[in-house]
Design an enzyme around this catalytic site. Structure first.
Site, PDB file in Angstrom:
ATOM      1  N   HIS A 192       0.837  -1.199   0.000  1.00 46.23           N
ATOM      2  CA  HIS A 192       0.000   0.000   0.000  1.00 46.23           C
ATOM      3  C   HIS A 192       0.878   1.258   0.000  1.00 46.23           C
ATOM      4  O   HIS A 192       0.793   2.121   0.866  1.00 46.23           O
ATOM      5  CB  HIS A 192      -0.894  -0.046   1.236  1.00 46.23           C
ATOM      6  CG  HIS A 192      -2.092   0.856   1.195  1.00 46.23           C
ATOM      7  ND1 HIS A 192      -1.988   2.211   1.040  1.00 46.23           N
ATOM      8  CD2 HIS A 192      -3.399   0.578   1.308  1.00 46.23           C
ATOM      9  CE1 HIS A 192      -3.195   2.726   1.083  1.00 46.23           C
ATOM     10  NE2 HIS A 192      -4.077   1.764   1.217  1.00 46.23           N
ATOM     11  N   GLU A 297      -0.621   1.120  -5.555  1.00 46.54           N
ATOM     12  CA  GLU A 297      -0.361  -0.081  -4.766  1.00 46.54           C
ATOM     13  C   GLU A 297      -0.302  -1.323  -5.647  1.00 46.54           C
ATOM     14  O   GLU A 297      -1.289  -1.672  -6.297  1.00 46.54           O
ATOM     15  CB  GLU A 297      -1.487  -0.232  -3.736  1.00 46.54           C
ATOM     16  CG  GLU A 297      -1.774   1.048  -2.941  1.00 46.54           C
ATOM     17  CD  GLU A 297      -3.136   1.043  -2.263  1.00 46.54           C
ATOM     18  OE1 GLU A 297      -3.748   2.127  -2.141  1.00 46.54           O
ATOM     19  OE2 GLU A 297      -3.608  -0.065  -1.895  1.00 46.54           O
TER      20      GLU A 297
HETATM   21  O1  TA6 Z   1      -6.094   1.208  -0.857  1.00 46.02           O
HETATM   22  C1  TA6 Z   1      -7.101   2.143  -0.855  1.00 46.02           C
HETATM   23  C2  TA6 Z   1      -7.930   1.961   0.405  1.00 46.02           C
HETATM   24  O2  TA6 Z   1      -8.484   0.699   0.462  1.00 46.02           O
HETATM   25  C3  TA6 Z   1      -8.972   3.076   0.516  1.00 46.02           C
HETATM   26  O3  TA6 Z   1     -10.264   2.598   0.304  1.00 46.02           O
HETATM   27  C4  TA6 Z   1      -8.761   3.633   1.912  1.00 46.02           C
HETATM   28  O4  TA6 Z   1      -9.529   2.992   2.837  1.00 46.02           O
HETATM   29  C5  TA6 Z   1      -7.280   3.366   2.111  1.00 46.02           C
HETATM   30  O5  TA6 Z   1      -7.075   2.105   1.564  1.00 46.02           O
HETATM   31  C6  TA6 Z   1      -6.732   3.500   3.502  1.00 46.02           C
HETATM   32  O6  TA6 Z   1      -7.137   2.484   4.318  1.00 46.02           O
HETATM   33  P1  TA6 Z   1      -6.756   2.529   5.888  1.00 46.02           P
HETATM   34  O7  TA6 Z   1      -7.361   1.286   6.459  1.00 46.02           O
HETATM   35  O8  TA6 Z   1      -5.253   2.523   5.974  1.00 46.02           O
HETATM   36  O9  TA6 Z   1      -7.316   3.791   6.430  1.00 46.02           O
END
Ligand code: TA6
Length: 338
Positions: A192, A297
């Site tokens: 991520h 990601e």
């Molecule tokens: O990767 C994108 C995502 O899934 C978004 O939908 C948003 O929720 C982001 O990740 C961040 O997630 P987190 O659980 O770290 O706040």
């Protein structure tokens, strides 16, 4: 600098001594690996490569929180409001989403690997590497009792973080099914990555043109990318499916291009929460931070990875930051896909 004879002799010696000490310091320190105490006393590993490039990985979450180039510039976004306290995941850097991306399954969103304490892997199985790097660290995560209650599978998740001689950052994950009851398991996965950008409205992503994506802002409905590059003027949260192995993020202001290379990871997520969500929903992110970050990601989501006992999956991410002029020509999707 003109060196005179008598006193000239002494000056020469000083210059030589200085040079020697600088060189010895440099050679002593690089490439190097150091265990240090980070924020809130959490253990971190500092990797240094010869030309003052560096990377930092916390054992908490197996989380890369810093990647710097030869000018000491930070290439990853790390929120100034990030919380370095379990079980809160660290906001920024490269969180690991395992054994589940987002809410694609029964466990907590983005899985539990990012809020567990990892260990140094004393004897990792050999890892054939196609990049030359001596600055690396091997980490390992195995499930604890509580994890098995939530996700009843035994596994070994090994990850090598390496800083290459050209400053490239490589994360190589190996997940092995160690179930002794013959049970296979499936998981989804993402690196991520939060890239630091100068101004999100001046950034474009190349390599995802014409691809299908699932739009989280529209009930994960499936659409096809129409643009010749992705640009940003509002919230975006998409999973691009079956992407090329190379994606580029062009930051015009910084005249810099991030090149993302991936193996074993078919999909790519593009996320920026923009203003409203940053302010309302993401307490550990500054209100204006969305302007200076972009998540691209490398992921395996659409087709979960399934492993039988003793089987192993490998997912490799290589990040490099190059002067922009290099990229745009090279990364014409048609050329990249050839
Ligand atoms: O990767 C994108 C995502 O899934 C978004 O939908 C948003 O929720 C982001 O990740 C961040 O997630 P987190 O659980 O770290 O706040």
């Amino acid at each position: 600098m003109k060196i005179r004879s008598e006193s000239g002799g002494v000056e020469t010696r000083i210059v030589v001594l200085l040079l020697v000490s600088v060189l010895s310091m440099a050679t002593e320190r690089c490439p190097s690996f150091e265990i240090a105490k980070g924020i809130n006393g959490l253990d971190k590993i500092v990797l240094r490569e010869c030309r003052s490039r560096s990377a930092e990985v916390y054992l908490y979450g197996g989380h890369v929180t810093s990647w710097k180039n030869e000018n000491g510039e930070e290439l990853l976004y790390l929120s100034s409001k990030a919380i370095f306290k379990p079980p809160k995941p660290i906001r920024g850097g490269i969180p690991l989403c395992f054994p589940q991306f987002s809410n694609y399954g029964p466990v907590e969103s983005h899985g539990f690997a990012r809020n567990r304490i990892w260990e140094l892997d004393a004897n990792p199985p050999p890892l054939p590497s196609n990049s030359s790097s001596d600055a690396f660290v091997d980490l390992i995560l195995r499930p604890k009792e509580d994890d098995l209650k939530m996700w009843p599978n035994n596994f070994e998740f090994r990850m090598r973080v390496a800083l290459g001689s050209e400053g490239e950052l490589t994360l190589t994950s190996r997940v092995r099914n160690t179930n002794s009851d013959g049970k296979p398991f499936s998981f989804t996965f993402a690196y991520h990555t939060y890239f630091s950008v100068s101004d999100i409205s001046e950034v474009r992503v190349e390599g995802l043109e014409t691809l299908d994506y699932l739009d989280k802002l529209r009930n994960r409905e499936r659409f096809t990318e129409q643009g010749d590059a992705i640009t940003f003027e509002s919230e975006i949260d998409r999973i691009y499916l079956s992407t090329p192995t190379k994606i580029a993020i062009l930051d015009h202001d910084k005249k810099r291009t991030f090149v993302v290379r991936k193996e074993g990871l078919a999909d790519a997520v593009v996320w920026n929460p923009w203003d409203k969500k940053s302010k309302k929903k993401i307490s550990d992110m500054g209100d204006e931070d969305y302007k200076h970050m972009l998540c691209v990601e490398a992921a395996a989501i659409e087709r979960p990875i399934t492993l039988k006992p003793r089987e192993e999956w490998k997912g490799r991410l290589e990040l490099s930051a190059v002067p922009s002029s290099y990229s745009s020509g090279q990364l014409d999707p048609k050329k990249v896909l050839q």
